[in-house]
Design a protein around this motif. Structure first.
Motif, PDB file in Angstrom:
ATOM      1  N   GLY A   1       0.661  -1.491  -0.212  1.00  0.00           N
ATOM      2  CA  GLY A   1       0.568   0.286  -0.122  1.00  0.00           C
ATOM      3  C   GLY A   1       0.704   1.193   0.271  1.00  0.00           C
ATOM      4  N   ARG A   2       2.279   0.963   0.433  1.00  0.00           N
ATOM      5  CA  ARG A   2       3.014   2.523  -0.296  1.00  0.00           C
ATOM      6  C   ARG A   2       2.753   3.237  -1.209  1.00  0.00           C
ATOM      7  NH1 ARG A   2       6.153  -1.013   2.763  1.00  0.00           N
ATOM      8  NH2 ARG A   2       7.614  -1.432   0.878  1.00  0.00           N
ATOM      9  N   ASP A   3       3.913   4.071  -1.512  1.00  0.00           N
ATOM     10  CA  ASP A   3       4.316   5.136  -2.581  1.00  0.00           C
ATOM     11  C   ASP A   3       5.185   4.362  -3.171  1.00  0.00           C
ATOM     12  OD1 ASP A   3       1.847   6.280  -1.806  1.00  0.00           O
ATOM     13  OD2 ASP A   3       2.401   8.216  -1.896  1.00  0.00           O
ATOM     14  N   GLY A   4       5.919   4.741  -4.050  1.00  0.00           N
ATOM     15  CA  GLY A   4       7.024   3.876  -4.434  1.00  0.00           C
ATOM     16  C   GLY A   4       7.166   4.233  -6.123  1.00  0.00           C
ATOM     17  N   LEU A   5       8.367   3.791  -6.347  1.00  0.00           N
ATOM     18  CA  LEU A   5       8.659   3.695  -7.792  1.00  0.00           C
ATOM     19  C   LEU A   5       8.583   1.832  -7.925  1.00  0.00           C
ATOM     20  CD1 LEU A   5      10.924   6.339  -8.396  1.00  0.00           C
ATOM     21  CD2 LEU A   5       9.014   6.132  -9.071  1.00  0.00           C
ATOM     22  N   LEU A   6       7.914   2.397  -9.312  1.00  0.00           N
ATOM     23  CA  LEU A   6       8.423   0.287 -10.084  1.00  0.00           C
ATOM     24  C   LEU A   6       9.036   0.531 -10.947  1.00  0.00           C
ATOM     25  CD1 LEU A   6       7.709  -2.142 -10.389  1.00  0.00           C
ATOM     26  CD2 LEU A   6       6.274  -1.237 -12.346  1.00  0.00           C
ATOM     27  N   ASN A   7      10.280   0.559 -11.434  1.00  0.00           N
ATOM     28  CA  ASN A   7      11.609   0.041 -12.769  1.00  0.00           C
ATOM     29  C   ASN A   7      11.148  -0.660 -13.465  1.00  0.00           C
ATOM     30  OD1 ASN A   7      14.720  -1.102 -14.249  1.00  0.00           O
ATOM     31  ND2 ASN A   7      13.572   1.354 -14.058  1.00  0.00           N
ATOM     32  N   VAL A   8      11.110  -0.760 -15.110  1.00  0.00           N
ATOM     33  CA  VAL A   8      11.071  -1.800 -15.885  1.00  0.00           C
ATOM     34  C   VAL A   8      11.630  -2.083 -16.266  1.00  0.00           C
ATOM     35  CG1 VAL A   8       9.173  -3.390 -16.825  1.00  0.00           C
ATOM     36  CG2 VAL A   8       8.423  -1.969 -15.515  1.00  0.00           C
ATOM     37  N   PHE A   9      12.420  -2.726 -16.804  1.00  0.00           N
ATOM     38  CA  PHE A   9      13.890  -3.201 -16.949  1.00  0.00           C
ATOM     39  C   PHE A   9      14.306  -4.578 -18.152  1.00  0.00           C
ATOM     40  CE2 PHE A   9      18.700  -4.116 -16.990  1.00  0.00           C
ATOM     41  CZ  PHE A   9      19.001  -3.712 -18.520  1.00  0.00           C
ATOM     42  N   VAL A  10      14.285  -4.206 -19.406  1.00  0.00           N
ATOM     43  CA  VAL A  10      14.928  -5.651 -19.834  1.00  0.00           C
ATOM     44  C   VAL A  10      15.888  -5.635 -20.217  1.00  0.00           C
ATOM     45  CG1 VAL A  10      13.457  -4.941 -22.143  1.00  0.00           C
ATOM     46  CG2 VAL A  10      14.221  -6.918 -21.840  1.00  0.00           C
ATOM     47  N   PRO A  11      16.816  -6.671 -19.743  1.00  0.00           N
ATOM     48  CA  PRO A  11      18.416  -6.478 -20.384  1.00  0.00           C
ATOM     49  C   PRO A  11      19.378  -7.505 -21.325  1.00  0.00           C
ATOM     50  CG  PRO A  11      17.817  -8.402 -18.740  1.00  0.00           C
ATOM     51  CD  PRO A  11      16.549  -7.363 -19.139  1.00  0.00           C
ATOM     52  N   HIS A  12      18.363  -6.598 -22.394  1.00  0.00           N
ATOM     53  CA  HIS A  12      18.600  -7.372 -23.614  1.00  0.00           C
ATOM     54  C   HIS A  12      18.978  -6.653 -24.225  1.00  0.00           C
ATOM     55  CE1 HIS A  12      16.896 -10.813 -22.121  1.00  0.00           C
ATOM     56  NE2 HIS A  12      15.932 -10.830 -21.942  1.00  0.00           N
ATOM     57  N   ALA A  13      19.713  -6.371 -25.631  1.00  0.00           N
ATOM     58  CA  ALA A  13      20.486  -5.643 -26.477  1.00  0.00           C
ATOM     59  C   ALA A  13      19.262  -5.556 -27.219  1.00  0.00           C
ATOM     60  CB  ALA A  13      21.636  -5.738 -26.675  1.00  0.00           C
ATOM     61  N   THR A  14      18.349  -5.884 -27.701  1.00  0.00           N
ATOM     62  CA  THR A  14      16.945  -6.124 -28.753  1.00  0.00           C
ATOM     63  C   THR A  14      15.913  -5.833 -28.609  1.00  0.00           C
ATOM     64  OG1 THR A  14      17.453  -8.385 -28.585  1.00  0.00           O
ATOM     65  CG2 THR A  14      19.411  -7.068 -30.267  1.00  0.00           C
ATOM     66  N   ALA A  15      15.289  -5.736 -27.570  1.00  0.00           N
ATOM     67  CA  ALA A  15      13.996  -5.157 -27.071  1.00  0.00           C
ATOM     68  C   ALA A  15      13.607  -3.781 -25.731  1.00  0.00           C
ATOM     69  CB  ALA A  15      13.091  -6.949 -26.399  1.00  0.00           C
ATOM     70  N   GLY A  16      12.836  -3.629 -26.467  1.00  0.00           N
ATOM     71  CA  GLY A  16      12.884  -2.180 -24.753  1.00  0.00           C
ATOM     72  C   GLY A  16      11.387  -2.533 -24.372  1.00  0.00           C
ATOM     73  N   ILE A  17      11.071  -1.382 -23.526  1.00  0.00           N
ATOM     74  CA  ILE A  17       9.438  -0.864 -22.520  1.00  0.00           C
ATOM     75  C   ILE A  17       9.289  -0.053 -23.168  1.00  0.00           C
ATOM     76  CG2 ILE A  17       8.917  -1.177 -20.792  1.00  0.00           C
ATOM     77  CD1 ILE A  17      10.109  -3.927 -20.572  1.00  0.00           C
ATOM     78  N   ALA A  18       7.807  -0.285 -23.742  1.00  0.00           N
ATOM     79  CA  ALA A  18       7.058   1.141 -23.636  1.00  0.00           C
ATOM     80  C   ALA A  18       6.088   0.937 -22.911  1.00  0.00           C
ATOM     81  CB  ALA A  18       6.826   0.894 -25.002  1.00  0.00           C
ATOM     82  N   VAL A  19       5.144   2.422 -22.617  1.00  0.00           N
ATOM     83  CA  VAL A  19       3.755   2.621 -22.085  1.00  0.00           C
ATOM     84  C   VAL A  19       3.094   3.316 -22.960  1.00  0.00           C
ATOM     85  CG1 VAL A  19       2.789   3.988 -20.479  1.00  0.00           C
ATOM     86  CG2 VAL A  19       5.294   2.921 -19.440  1.00  0.00           C
ATOM     87  N   LEU A  20       1.914   2.554 -23.455  1.00  0.00           N
ATOM     88  CA  LEU A  20       0.985   2.278 -24.423  1.00  0.00           C
ATOM     89  C   LEU A  20       0.033   1.213 -24.177  1.00  0.00           C
ATOM     90  CD1 LEU A  20       1.712   0.654 -27.726  1.00  0.00           C
ATOM     91  CD2 LEU A  20       3.143  -0.063 -26.216  1.00  0.00           C
TER      92      LEU A  20
ATOM     93  N   PRO B   1      15.232   0.210 -23.160  1.00  0.00           N
ATOM     94  CA  PRO B   1      15.132  -1.098 -22.239  1.00  0.00           C
ATOM     95  C   PRO B   1      14.360  -0.591 -20.970  1.00  0.00           C
ATOM     96  CG  PRO B   1      16.981  -0.279 -22.167  1.00  0.00           C
ATOM     97  CD  PRO B   1      16.554   0.628 -22.910  1.00  0.00           C
ATOM     98  N   HIS B   2      13.543  -0.320 -20.394  1.00  0.00           N
ATOM     99  CA  HIS B   2      13.125   0.761 -19.223  1.00  0.00           C
ATOM    100  C   HIS B   2      12.164   1.571 -19.557  1.00  0.00           C
ATOM    101  CE1 HIS B   2      15.290   4.268 -18.950  1.00  0.00           C
ATOM    102  NE2 HIS B   2      16.186   4.020 -19.983  1.00  0.00           N
ATOM    103  N   ALA B   3      11.011   1.393 -18.097  1.00  0.00           N
ATOM    104  CA  ALA B   3      10.427   2.710 -17.608  1.00  0.00           C
ATOM    105  C   ALA B   3      10.414   2.777 -16.373  1.00  0.00           C
ATOM    106  CB  ALA B   3       8.824   2.503 -18.758  1.00  0.00           C
ATOM    107  N   THR B   4      10.024   4.018 -15.433  1.00  0.00           N
ATOM    108  CA  THR B   4      10.749   4.417 -14.238  1.00  0.00           C
ATOM    109  C   THR B   4       8.666   4.642 -14.234  1.00  0.00           C
ATOM    110  OG1 THR B   4      12.122   4.364 -13.197  1.00  0.00           O
ATOM    111  CG2 THR B   4      10.139   4.982 -12.478  1.00  0.00           C
ATOM    112  N   LEU B   5       7.956   4.072 -13.203  1.00  0.00           N
ATOM    113  CA  LEU B   5       6.563   4.254 -13.509  1.00  0.00           C
ATOM    114  C   LEU B   5       5.952   4.939 -11.673  1.00  0.00           C
ATOM    115  CD1 LEU B   5       5.576   1.335 -15.344  1.00  0.00           C
ATOM    116  CD2 LEU B   5       5.361   3.611 -15.632  1.00  0.00           C
ATOM    117  N   PRO B   6       5.326   5.908 -11.423  1.00  0.00           N
ATOM    118  CA  PRO B   6       5.212   5.766 -10.498  1.00  0.00           C
ATOM    119  C   PRO B   6       3.824   5.312  -9.381  1.00  0.00           C
ATOM    120  CG  PRO B   6       3.907   7.936 -11.432  1.00  0.00           C
ATOM    121  CD  PRO B   6       4.396   6.973 -12.118  1.00  0.00           C
ATOM    122  N   VAL B   7       4.129   5.000  -8.235  1.00  0.00           N
ATOM    123  CA  VAL B   7       3.151   4.063  -7.701  1.00  0.00           C
ATOM    124  C   VAL B   7       2.611   4.652  -6.621  1.00  0.00           C
ATOM    125  CG1 VAL B   7       2.902   1.832  -6.245  1.00  0.00           C
ATOM    126  CG2 VAL B   7       4.405   1.801  -8.055  1.00  0.00           C
ATOM    127  N   ILE B   8       1.235   5.355  -6.495  1.00  0.00           N
ATOM    128  CA  ILE B   8       0.612   5.309  -5.373  1.00  0.00           C
ATOM    129  C   ILE B   8      -0.363   5.509  -4.980  1.00  0.00           C
ATOM    130  CG2 ILE B   8      -0.638   7.584  -5.075  1.00  0.00           C
ATOM    131  CD1 ILE B   8       2.055   8.390  -5.884  1.00  0.00           C
TER     132      ILE B   8
END
Length: 140
Positions: free
Chosen positions: A37-56, A101-108
Motif C-alpha cells: 500500500g506504499r507509494d514508490g517507484l516501479l522500474n521495468v527493465f529488459v536486460p537485452h540488446a534487442t528489446a524495449g519497454i513501452a507504455v502505450l 529498455p526501461h520505464a519507471t512508473l510512479p506507484v501511489i
C-alpha cells in the motif's frame, strides 16, 4: 518511513514474430505484493540488446501500429552493418534507441499510476531470441 527495495524477474516467451507483450497484469500483481500500500517507484527493465519497454495503449490497434511504424523506420533488410542472425537483425540492435529498455512508473497507494488506456509492454522485434527476462524492481 522505511524504504524497501524488492525485485522480481519475469520470464517471457515472445515467439518467432515481432511482439508487443502486455506486462501490465504482471506489474500490477508484483506492486500489490511488495508495496504493502506504499507509494514508490516501479522500474521495468529488459536486460537485452534487442528489446524495449513501452507504455502505450494496447488492444485497440496501437500495438500493431507501433510494430508497423518500427518496420517503416527500421526495415529488416540488408542495410545494417550489424549482420549476424536472421536477415535485417541489425535493426533489432537499433530498436532500444527508439524504445528504451526501461520505464519507471510512479506507484501511489500501492497501485501503478497509469493513465486510463496505458499499458506496460515488452517490445521485441528480434525473431532470433524468443526467451526474454524482464526485471521488475520496486522502491518505496
Amino acid at each position: 518511513m522505511t524504504q524497501t527495495f524488492r525485485t522480481h524477474i519475469l520470464r517471457i516467451t515472445t515467439g518467432s514474430t515481432e511482439t508487443v507483450a502486455d506486462l501490465t497484469a504482471d506489474c500490477e500483481a508484483f506492486v500489490r505484493e511488495v508495496s504493502q500500500g506504499r507509494d514508490g517507484l516501479l522500474n521495468v527493465f529488459v536486460p537485452h540488446a534487442t528489446a524495449g519497454i513501452a507504455v502505450l495503449e494496447t488492444g485497440a490497434g496501437s500495438d500493431t501500429d507501433l510494430l508497423a511504424a518500427l518496420r517503416d523506420l527500421l526495415p529488416a533488410d540488408d542495410r545494417w552493418r550489424h549482420r549476424h542472425g536472421s536477415p535485417g537483425h541489425g535493426r533489432d540492435h537499433v530498436l532500444p534507441a527508439f524504445v528504451p529498455p526501461h520505464a519507471t512508473l510512479p506507484v501511489i497507494g500501492g497501485r501503478m499510476a497509469l493513465g486510463t488506456w496505458q499499458s506496460v509492454c515488452l517490445v521485441d522485434t528480434n525473431k532470433d531470441n524468443p526467451d526474454r527476462q524482464v526485471r521488475l524492481s520496486f522502491l518505496g
